[in-house]
Design a protein around this motif. Structure first.
Motif, PDB file in Angstrom:
ATOM      1  N   THR A   1       0.847  -1.189   0.000  1.00  0.00           N
ATOM      2  CA  THR A   1       0.000   0.000   0.000  1.00  0.00           C
ATOM      3  C   THR A   1       0.883   1.239   0.000  1.00  0.00           C
ATOM      4  O   THR A   1       1.868   1.318   0.742  1.00  0.00           O
ATOM      5  N   LEU A   2       0.534   2.213  -0.833  1.00  0.00           N
ATOM      6  CA  LEU A   2       1.309   3.443  -0.893  1.00  0.00           C
ATOM      7  C   LEU A   2       0.994   4.303   0.320  1.00  0.00           C
ATOM      8  O   LEU A   2      -0.167   4.495   0.686  1.00  0.00           O
ATOM      9  N   SER A   3       2.055   4.835   0.934  1.00  0.00           N
ATOM     10  CA  SER A   3       1.905   5.583   2.173  1.00  0.00           C
ATOM     11  C   SER A   3       3.024   6.599   2.273  1.00  0.00           C
ATOM     12  O   SER A   3       4.137   6.375   1.777  1.00  0.00           O
ATOM     13  N   ASP A   4       2.753   7.729   2.912  1.00  0.00           N
ATOM     14  CA  ASP A   4       3.810   8.694   3.201  1.00  0.00           C
ATOM     15  C   ASP A   4       4.622   8.210   4.397  1.00  0.00           C
ATOM     16  O   ASP A   4       4.053   7.843   5.436  1.00  0.00           O
ATOM     17  N   VAL A   5       5.938   8.194   4.235  1.00  0.00           N
ATOM     18  CA  VAL A   5       6.839   7.784   5.310  1.00  0.00           C
ATOM     19  C   VAL A   5       7.916   8.850   5.479  1.00  0.00           C
ATOM     20  O   VAL A   5       8.096   9.714   4.615  1.00  0.00           O
TER      21      VAL A   5
ATOM     22  N   PHE B   1       5.204   2.943 -10.564  1.00  0.00           N
ATOM     23  CA  PHE B   1       5.333   2.565  -9.158  1.00  0.00           C
ATOM     24  C   PHE B   1       3.979   2.318  -8.503  1.00  0.00           C
ATOM     25  O   PHE B   1       3.820   1.387  -7.710  1.00  0.00           O
ATOM     26  N   ALA B   2       2.985   3.120  -8.846  1.00  0.00           N
ATOM     27  CA  ALA B   2       1.658   2.975  -8.237  1.00  0.00           C
ATOM     28  C   ALA B   2       1.010   1.637  -8.574  1.00  0.00           C
ATOM     29  O   ALA B   2       0.079   1.201  -7.884  1.00  0.00           O
ATOM     30  N   ASP B   3       1.482   0.971  -9.620  1.00  0.00           N
ATOM     31  CA  ASP B   3       0.911  -0.308 -10.040  1.00  0.00           C
ATOM     32  C   ASP B   3       1.695  -1.494  -9.496  1.00  0.00           C
ATOM     33  O   ASP B   3       1.705  -2.575 -10.095  1.00  0.00           O
ATOM     34  N   ILE B   4       2.324  -1.325  -8.353  1.00  0.00           N
ATOM     35  CA  ILE B   4       3.166  -2.393  -7.803  1.00  0.00           C
ATOM     36  C   ILE B   4       2.380  -3.678  -7.577  1.00  0.00           C
ATOM     37  O   ILE B   4       2.889  -4.777  -7.839  1.00  0.00           O
ATOM     38  N   ASP B   5       1.133  -3.584  -7.125  1.00  0.00           N
ATOM     39  CA  ASP B   5       0.375  -4.811  -6.894  1.00  0.00           C
ATOM     40  C   ASP B   5       0.051  -5.537  -8.195  1.00  0.00           C
ATOM     41  O   ASP B   5       0.010  -6.773  -8.223  1.00  0.00           O
ATOM     42  N   GLN B   6      -0.164  -4.799  -9.282  1.00  0.00           N
ATOM     43  CA  GLN B   6      -0.358  -5.446 -10.581  1.00  0.00           C
ATOM     44  C   GLN B   6       0.914  -6.163 -11.010  1.00  0.00           C
ATOM     45  O   GLN B   6       0.866  -7.283 -11.546  1.00  0.00           O
ATOM     46  N   ALA B   7       2.060  -5.535 -10.766  1.00  0.00           N
ATOM     47  CA  ALA B   7       3.336  -6.171 -11.087  1.00  0.00           C
ATOM     48  C   ALA B   7       3.515  -7.457 -10.291  1.00  0.00           C
ATOM     49  O   ALA B   7       3.989  -8.475 -10.820  1.00  0.00           O
ATOM     50  N   VAL B   8       3.114  -7.426  -9.017  1.00  0.00           N
ATOM     51  CA  VAL B   8       3.200  -8.625  -8.180  1.00  0.00           C
ATOM     52  C   VAL B   8       2.317  -9.734  -8.753  1.00  0.00           C
ATOM     53  O   VAL B   8       2.733 -10.904  -8.853  1.00  0.00           O
ATOM     54  N   ARG B   9       1.096  -9.377  -9.141  1.00  0.00           N
ATOM     55  CA  ARG B   9       0.188 -10.389  -9.693  1.00  0.00           C
ATOM     56  C   ARG B   9       0.724 -10.959 -10.994  1.00  0.00           C
ATOM     57  O   ARG B   9       0.680 -12.178 -11.228  1.00  0.00           O
ATOM     58  N   ASP B  10       1.244 -10.104 -11.853  1.00  0.00           N
ATOM     59  CA  ASP B  10       1.764 -10.581 -13.143  1.00  0.00           C
ATOM     60  C   ASP B  10       2.987 -11.472 -12.947  1.00  0.00           C
ATOM     61  O   ASP B  10       3.162 -12.464 -13.675  1.00  0.00           O
ATOM     62  N   MET B  11       3.808 -11.139 -11.965  1.00  0.00           N
ATOM     63  CA  MET B  11       4.976 -11.967 -11.690  1.00  0.00           C
ATOM     64  C   MET B  11       4.537 -13.336 -11.169  1.00  0.00           C
ATOM     65  O   MET B  11       5.046 -14.373 -11.602  1.00  0.00           O
ATOM     66  N   GLY B  12       3.570 -13.333 -10.254  1.00  0.00           N
ATOM     67  CA  GLY B  12       3.083 -14.595  -9.708  1.00  0.00           C
ATOM     68  C   GLY B  12       2.419 -15.479 -10.739  1.00  0.00           C
ATOM     69  O   GLY B  12       2.497 -16.708 -10.663  1.00  0.00           O
ATOM     70  N   ALA B  13       1.775 -14.843 -11.722  1.00  0.00           N
ATOM     71  CA  ALA B  13       1.088 -15.596 -12.773  1.00  0.00           C
ATOM     72  C   ALA B  13       2.012 -15.993 -13.917  1.00  0.00           C
ATOM     73  O   ALA B  13       1.579 -16.670 -14.858  1.00  0.00           O
ATOM     74  N   GLY B  14       3.265 -15.571 -13.847  1.00  0.00           N
ATOM     75  CA  GLY B  14       4.220 -15.890 -14.908  1.00  0.00           C
ATOM     76  C   GLY B  14       4.089 -15.003 -16.130  1.00  0.00           C
ATOM     77  O   GLY B  14       4.716 -15.272 -17.159  1.00  0.00           O
TER      78      GLY B  14
END
Length: 368
Positions: free
Chosen positions: A18-22, A346-359
């Motif tokens: 999740t995107l957050s200010d740190v 960068f905002a699409d990091i979760d899509q990148a994770v899903r695409d990586m997991g799906a090959g």
């Protein structure tokens, strides 16, 4: 002065990014503030995010960063503001292995890179609303618009090479290349086998194609990846879903077995098949990492022909010389890393994770 930046935070094991200010701490004496341009997504990031490793969460991961230095601590000498850098692992710089040119086997490697979540002195590099977060991941935590980076994670690179094209060099690519160049060291006529045609495995294939090895075999269960392996330098491919690995390798090698094997899958059954497929005095390099505590059974008598099984971390690379050499090969087109990369905002990091997991994506690279 501390700095607020946007980061992808994992709140707990199994939670999404999740995107957050740190808030980043000000650079320590041997740290630099780096504006991120790109960062690769690696299976190690996903393993930690899933809760499979005891990294302190909530936290900020990311360990294949590339960016531009904005500020440096007073003791930093290797880089200056404006330099382009690739970020890799960190190390203590003082133990026997660091002194001997093998920082990937630093005596403090695990707490400094993978498990500690803080600097060596116990202080935090990242916080949110006044509460410390897990950070200092591989000395960088590069899933953020800006990162506070340990000096020993910084590698100055050619500014003419686009950073998004070389971000994966910091971990996955140098691991695959180093397995071949630093451990197997093929001689003329060698047979090299790569088990698994993901980012690390295909990097090993490309590395083998730059050596005197004459037979390079890629093994996978996905036809598209085997086709790509052929285009990147494999002379033979084996579809593990349709062929028996031992029989297929025996046919390719005339019954002699492989001189070197790179095992990237983390599957112990595949590892065992690889060891059995080695020829006399052959070496298998273990790169794929199953869960901690995983064991594999081997035929002891089968090892007596001089076979070796060698574990590997990060290609056993000395990053200050190794990564610039890889950058040059990318620049000259001799290491076609772009064939592995898929870019995502960068905002699409979760899509990148899903695409990586799906090959669907071999090596996702997040861009800022």
């Amino acid at each position: 002065m501390s700095l607020t930046t946007r980061a992808a935070v994992v709140e707990s094991g199994g939670a999404p990014f999740t995107l957050s200010d740190v808030t980043l701490d000000e650079p320590g004496p041997r740290e630099a503030l780096v504006r991120m341009v790109a960062t690769g997504l690696c299976h190690t990031d996903l393993g930690v995010a899933s809760g499979g490793l005891p990294f302190p969460l909530p936290g900020v991961l990311g360990h294949e960063g590339a960016g531009v230095v904005e500020a440096v601590g007073p003791a930093v000498t290797g880089v200056a503001p404006g330099d382009h850098v690739v970020l890799s692992f960190t190390s203590c710089g003082a133990c026997r292995n660091c002194d001997g040119g093998h920082p990937a086997y630093c005596a403090e490697w695990l707490p400094l890179n993978l498990l500690g979540g803080r600097r060596a002195d116990g202080t935090s590099t990242i916080s949110r609303d006044g509460e410390p977060l897990g950070g200092h991941f591989f000395g960088q935590s590069s899933f953020a618009e800006r990162a506070l980076v340990d000096e020993r994670s910084l590698v100055k690179v050619d500014p003419d090479v686009p950073l998004e094209s070389i971000a994966p060099l910091g971990c996955g690519v140098q691991t695959g290349v180093g397995a071949v160049w630093n451990v197997l060291k093929p001689v003329t006529g060698s047979t090299i086998v790569v088990l698994g045609a993901g980012a690390v495995g295909l990097s090993a294939v490309m590395a083998a194609a730059l050596t005197p090895a004459t037979t390079i075999v890629a093994v996978d269960r996905v036809g598209e990846r085997l086709t790509l392996a052929k285009e990147l330098g494999a002379t033979h491919t084996i579809d593990a879903a349709a062929e028996n690995l031992g029989d297929a390798l025996a046919a390719i090698t005339g019954g002699q077995g492989a001189d070197g094997i790179v095992e990237t899958t983390g599957n112990v059954a595949v590892l065992r098949q690889g060891v059995d497929a080695l020829g006399a005095r052959g070496t298998l390099v273990v790169v794929g990492a199953p869960p901690f505590g995983t064991e594999v059974s081997l035929d002891v008598n089968g090892l007596l022909g001089g076979k070796r099984v060698v574990g590997l971390t990060l290609g056993d690379a000395e990053t200050q010389s190794f990564i610039p050499a890889l950058v040059r090969l990318v620049k000259e087109g001799r290491l076609p890393l772009h064939r592995l990369i898929s870019t995502y905002p960068f905002a699409d990091i979760d899509q990148a994770v899903r695409d990586m997991g799906a090959g669907k994506a071999i090596k996702p690279v997040l861009t800022f």
